[in-house]
Write a protein that holds these residues in place. Structure first.
Motif, mmCIF file in Angstrom:
data_model
loop_
_atom_site.group_PDB
_atom_site.id
_atom_site.type_symbol
_atom_site.label_atom_id
_atom_site.label_comp_id
_atom_site.label_asym_id
_atom_site.label_seq_id
_atom_site.Cartn_x
_atom_site.Cartn_y
_atom_site.Cartn_z
ATOM 1 N N PRO A 142 0.821 -1.217 0.000
ATOM 2 C CA PRO A 142 0.000 0.000 0.000
ATOM 3 C C PRO A 142 0.855 1.268 0.000
ATOM 4 N N ALA A 143 0.282 2.343 -0.513
ATOM 5 C CA ALA A 143 1.025 3.607 -0.605
ATOM 6 C C ALA A 143 1.466 4.118 0.762
ATOM 7 N N ASN A 144 0.652 3.892 1.790
ATOM 8 C CA ASN A 144 0.985 4.389 3.129
ATOM 9 C C ASN A 144 1.688 3.340 3.986
ATOM 10 N N SER A 145 2.156 2.272 3.370
ATOM 11 C CA SER A 145 2.840 1.215 4.115
ATOM 12 C C SER A 145 4.176 1.725 4.669
ATOM 13 N N PRO A 146 4.561 1.267 5.866
ATOM 14 C CA PRO A 146 5.875 1.638 6.404
ATOM 15 C C PRO A 146 7.013 0.914 5.683
ATOM 16 N N ASN A 148 9.368 0.398 2.798
ATOM 17 C CA ASN A 148 9.865 1.200 1.683
ATOM 18 C C ASN A 148 11.008 0.547 0.925
ATOM 19 N N GLY A 207 -5.381 -1.064 2.312
ATOM 20 C CA GLY A 207 -4.597 -1.369 3.502
ATOM 21 C C GLY A 207 -5.007 -2.631 4.232
ATOM 22 N N ASP A 210 -0.867 -6.542 3.364
ATOM 23 C CA ASP A 210 0.445 -5.916 3.503
ATOM 24 C C ASP A 210 1.228 -5.894 2.197
ATOM 25 N N GLY A 226 0.547 6.763 -7.411
ATOM 26 C CA GLY A 226 0.752 6.936 -5.981
ATOM 27 C C GLY A 226 -0.188 6.143 -5.108
ATOM 28 N N LYS A 227 -0.873 5.143 -5.668
ATOM 29 C CA LYS A 227 -1.805 4.321 -4.887
ATOM 30 C C LYS A 227 -1.128 3.068 -4.312
ATOM 31 N N LYS A 229 3.073 1.153 -3.758
ATOM 32 C CA LYS A 229 4.533 1.263 -3.848
ATOM 33 C C LYS A 229 5.092 -0.072 -4.306
#
Length: 334
Positions: A142-146, A148, A207, A210, A226-227, A229
């Protein structure tokens, strides 16, 4: 016809009459098997839910086939049970080439080793028509996943909570690939199967998952928007031009996991050879069309048609290869 008969050497009255009687039936059979095909709309069966890569590719090819075959081509989605629902449906249809079965390496190569009681055998119950495309895949989060980076992923996978991953369904390439990753890294991954890519990707964006391995054509636009990563590229020997900073899985030291996806089409066993040849010709033409290249070329998708015999050999090779991998990973499904 009389000119040809005049040159037959020493034809007896009995053999001539037998041959003459047989010729109209042989001619009619040939006309029925090839010249009269297709005589009605065709059904293109997809073992996944609508909205994913396989569904989108199938609908694009169906449009091109309609132009070539001068008949309507209807895409039917019959997801579930690791493609066994779709396979059972196609097996029940007449062996006349009017029902086609789309699949990828899950139903056409992996399932033989995954399911002890699989309700079909690809090369016994079906006739290969052609391979369609080969494709790289992206491991996305997900884009907001920690998460990277690959290092982040491995650290999270070793935690007590672990990571939940989605797939197109039990026995699909995304499922088996993560199970292979789990075996090689001793990571803590939990499988969440879906009936196709589209619902799984939606839950990933939301979300509820994972991570997921997905066809690049599906996920790359979502990465660019940007939806999602992307953490790693799978099934390619070089990086994608659109994601030059994204490493390949081989670069990360896991070359055994660098397996591309592929798709193909089969029809029911017993379909006349002239019909299979006609389908192969038109489908190969469709998959090599400018429309397919324009839509998927930027995503690393490669048109890769094979003759029916070549595709049969390819399925045998892939079934043997993935069978070894699946047995080594100890994965079985009911």
């Amino acid at each position: 016809m009389n000119t040809e008969i005049a040159y037959l050497p020493m034809t007896t009255r009995r053999s001539f009459l037998a041959a003459a009687a047989a010729m109209p039936f042989a001619g009619a059979a040939l006309a029925q098997s090839s010249g009269g095909f297709p005589s009605k709309p065709l059904n293109w069966v997809v073992p996944y839910a609508a909205g994913g890569f396989g569904d989108a590719l199938s609908r694009l090819l169906a449009q091109r086939l309609e132009a070539g075959l001068k008949q309507t081509v209807i895409v039917e989605n019959k997801p579930g049970a690791g493609a066994q629902i779709a396979a059972a449906h196609v097996k029940q249809q007449p062996a006349d080439g009017h029902t086609l079965f789309y699949g990828d390496l899950g139903p056409f190569a992996m399932n033989a080793a995954l399911y002890p009681k699989l309700n079909y055998d690809v090369l016994r119950d079906f006739v290969p028509v052609t391979r369609l495309v080969t494709s790289p895949l992206l491991l996305v989060v997900p884009a907001n996943s920690p998460l990277n980076s690959w290092a982040d992923l491995m650290k999270a996978a070793k935690s007590s909570r672990g990571l939940n991953y989605g797939s197109f369904g039990m026995g699909s390439q995304p499922h088996i690939w993560v199970e292979m990753l789990k075996r090689q890294t001793q990571g803590n991954f939990h499988h969440m199967p879906y009936k196709g890519a589209a619902p799984a990707v939606q839950d990933l964006i939301g979300g509820h998952l994972d991570l997921m391995l997905d066809v690049a054509a599906n996920s790359l636009p979502l990465v660019r928007d940007g939806k999602l990563k992307a953490l790693v590229l799978v099934g390619s020997d070089k990086r994608l031009a659109q994601l030059p900073n994204l490493p390949t899985v081989s670069e990360l030291g896991l070359p055994a996991l660098n397996s591309s996806g592929w798709t193909g089409v089969v029809v029911r066993a017993g379909t006349p050879a002239p019909v299979v040849a006609r389908l192969h010709e038109e489908i190969a033409k469709a998959v090599k069309s400018p429309e397919v290249a324009q839509r998927y070329g930027d995503f690393g998708i490669v048109a890769a048609p094979q003759s029916p015999a070549q595709f049969a050999d390819f399925i045998r090779t892939e079934t043997a290869r993935w069978g070894e991998v699946i047995r080594a990973a100890g994965v079985t499904l009911e």
